[in-house]
Design an enzyme around this catalytic site. Structure first.
Site, PDB file in Angstrom:
ATOM      1  N   LYS A   1       0.842  -1.208   0.000  1.00 31.74           N
ATOM      2  CA  LYS A   1       0.000   0.000   0.000  1.00 31.74           C
ATOM      3  C   LYS A   1       0.874   1.254   0.000  1.00 31.74           C
ATOM      4  O   LYS A   1       0.562   2.243  -0.667  1.00 31.74           O
ATOM      5  CB  LYS A   1      -0.955  -0.023   1.204  1.00 31.74           C
TER       6      LYS A   1
ATOM      7  N   GLN B   1      -4.364  -1.624   9.924  1.00 31.44           N
ATOM      8  CA  GLN B   1      -4.161  -2.914   9.254  1.00 31.44           C
ATOM      9  C   GLN B   1      -4.610  -4.069  10.152  1.00 31.44           C
ATOM     10  O   GLN B   1      -4.238  -4.130  11.333  1.00 31.44           O
ATOM     11  CB  GLN B   1      -2.666  -3.065   8.884  1.00 31.44           C
TER      12      GLN B   1
ATOM     13  N   ASP C   1     -10.774   2.441   4.195  1.00 32.28           N
ATOM     14  CA  ASP C   1     -11.056   1.007   3.988  1.00 32.28           C
ATOM     15  C   ASP C   1     -12.565   0.786   3.893  1.00 32.28           C
ATOM     16  O   ASP C   1     -13.010  -0.284   3.483  1.00 32.28           O
ATOM     17  CB  ASP C   1     -10.522   0.179   5.175  1.00 32.28           C
TER      18      ASP C   1
END
Ligand code: NAP
Length: 297
Positions: free
Chosen positions: A60, A104, A127
């Site tokens: 990412k 994460q 997200d």
């Protein structure tokens, strides 16, 4: 007469689409810079030192560099308490320079993923995991879409695969993939949607009705050729690491669809890897750009 397999299918190239999206985002960043506007800034919160999580975050970070975003890495030991992590999240929520951030997963077992997700400011939740953004799918003003389903919808759109009025069958009903995807197919895709899960009886009876079959379970080979209608579009979201001594790293990534028996029946199909996977990062970048442009047009 029994229906037969089609002879040719189009492979949906998620790597190429993701590359196209990145090029479009890079262009937008250059335009924003030229207009003196803020460059999107994505922050990463990583707890513990899980190797797979580190690789996901590295990928990412690389994507941020590729498109010209600013980024910040925040690492915490896996002994951090839920309260302390929540305080750090509050700090990032208030940081005016950060446009979006992700926590994460997985988190250590003593930390509740649900509680932590709900600390994230919805307009920075790139997200798309918060309840606000999940619910936003069925609102008239969607905010930030859950990244993986958003990537699937974008793949269908870019391959001009019509969903309106189609029979879509989603296998898997998780909070991250199947559930939001099914809602997006109804709301944005105007499709007729059936959702299957582990309690579904006779899975094949449902999948065989699908014009578009979308699978997110995590069981390699779950969908076989006899479960697919001729001419169907098949989207495989599953990614499972399986031992593979023939590979230099000793493993390979398998989808939920038995590609060899299913592909001959399809009009379109995603490979694994190289289908939906690369789209999740592209969606994260699109959401970060959107978060920036919503706040600071
Ligand atoms: P998950 O949370 O474990 O959910 C799996 C879903 O599949 C659940 O809804 C479960 O039903 C259902 N299920 C289990 N066995 C089934 C069966 N035999 N038939 C039908 N449904 C069944 O997993 P997830 O997070 O959604 O991930 C699913 C897969 O997608 C994994 O391989 C994951 O790695 C992959 N994934 C890939 C990406 C990407 O970027 N490419 C992103 C997210 C996930 P219940 O609800 O009844 O338990």
């Amino acid at each position: 007469m029994a229906e037969t397999a089609t002879t040719s299918y189009t492979l949906i190239d998620g790597r190429k689409v993701s590359k196209d999206i990145k090029a479009e985002i890079s262009q937008r960043v250059l335009e924003r810079k030229a207009q003196g506007k803020k460059v999107p800034h994505l922050a990463f919160i990583l707890v513990g030192d899980d190797g797979a999580s580190q690789t996901y975050v590295d990928n990412k970070v690389k994507a941020c560099k590729d498109v010209g975003f600013h980024y910040t890495m925040m690492r915490f030991a896996d002994t951090i308490s839920e309260e302390k992590l929540a305080k750090h999240i509050a700090h990032v929520n208030d940081d005016d320079d950060v446009d979006g951030f992700i926590v994460q997963l997985p988190l250590p077992p003593h930390i509740s993923v649900e509680k932590i997700n709900e600390q994230i400011r919805p307009d920075k939740d790139v997200d798309g995991f918060t309840n606000r953004n999940f619910g936003s799918i069925i609102s008239k003003q969607p905010l930030l879409m859950p990244a993986t389903p958003f990537g699937v919808i974008e793949l269908l759109r870019r391959y001009q695969i019509e969903t309106e009025g189609k029979e879509c069958v989603v296998v898997g009903a998780s909070r991250i993939a199947g559930a939001p995807l099914s809602m997006m197919l109804i709301e944005q895709g105007h499709a007729t949607v059936t959702v299957c899960h582990k309690y579904t009886k006779d899975l094949g009876a449902h999948t065989r009705k699908a014009d578009i079959l979308l699978v997110a379970v995590g069981k390699p080979g779950l969908i076989t050729g006899d479960m697919v209608k001729p001419g169907a579009v098949v989207i495989d979201i599953g990614t499972t690491k399986v031992d593979d001594p023939s590979k230099p790293n000793g493993f390979s990534i398998k989808g939920d669809v038995d590609f060899a028996t299913v592909a001959p029946h399809c009009s379109f199909i995603t490979p694994v890897p190289g289908g939906v996977g690369p789209m999740t990062i592209a969606s994260l970048l699109l959401n970060t750009l959107r978060a920036t442009e919503l706040r600071l047009p």
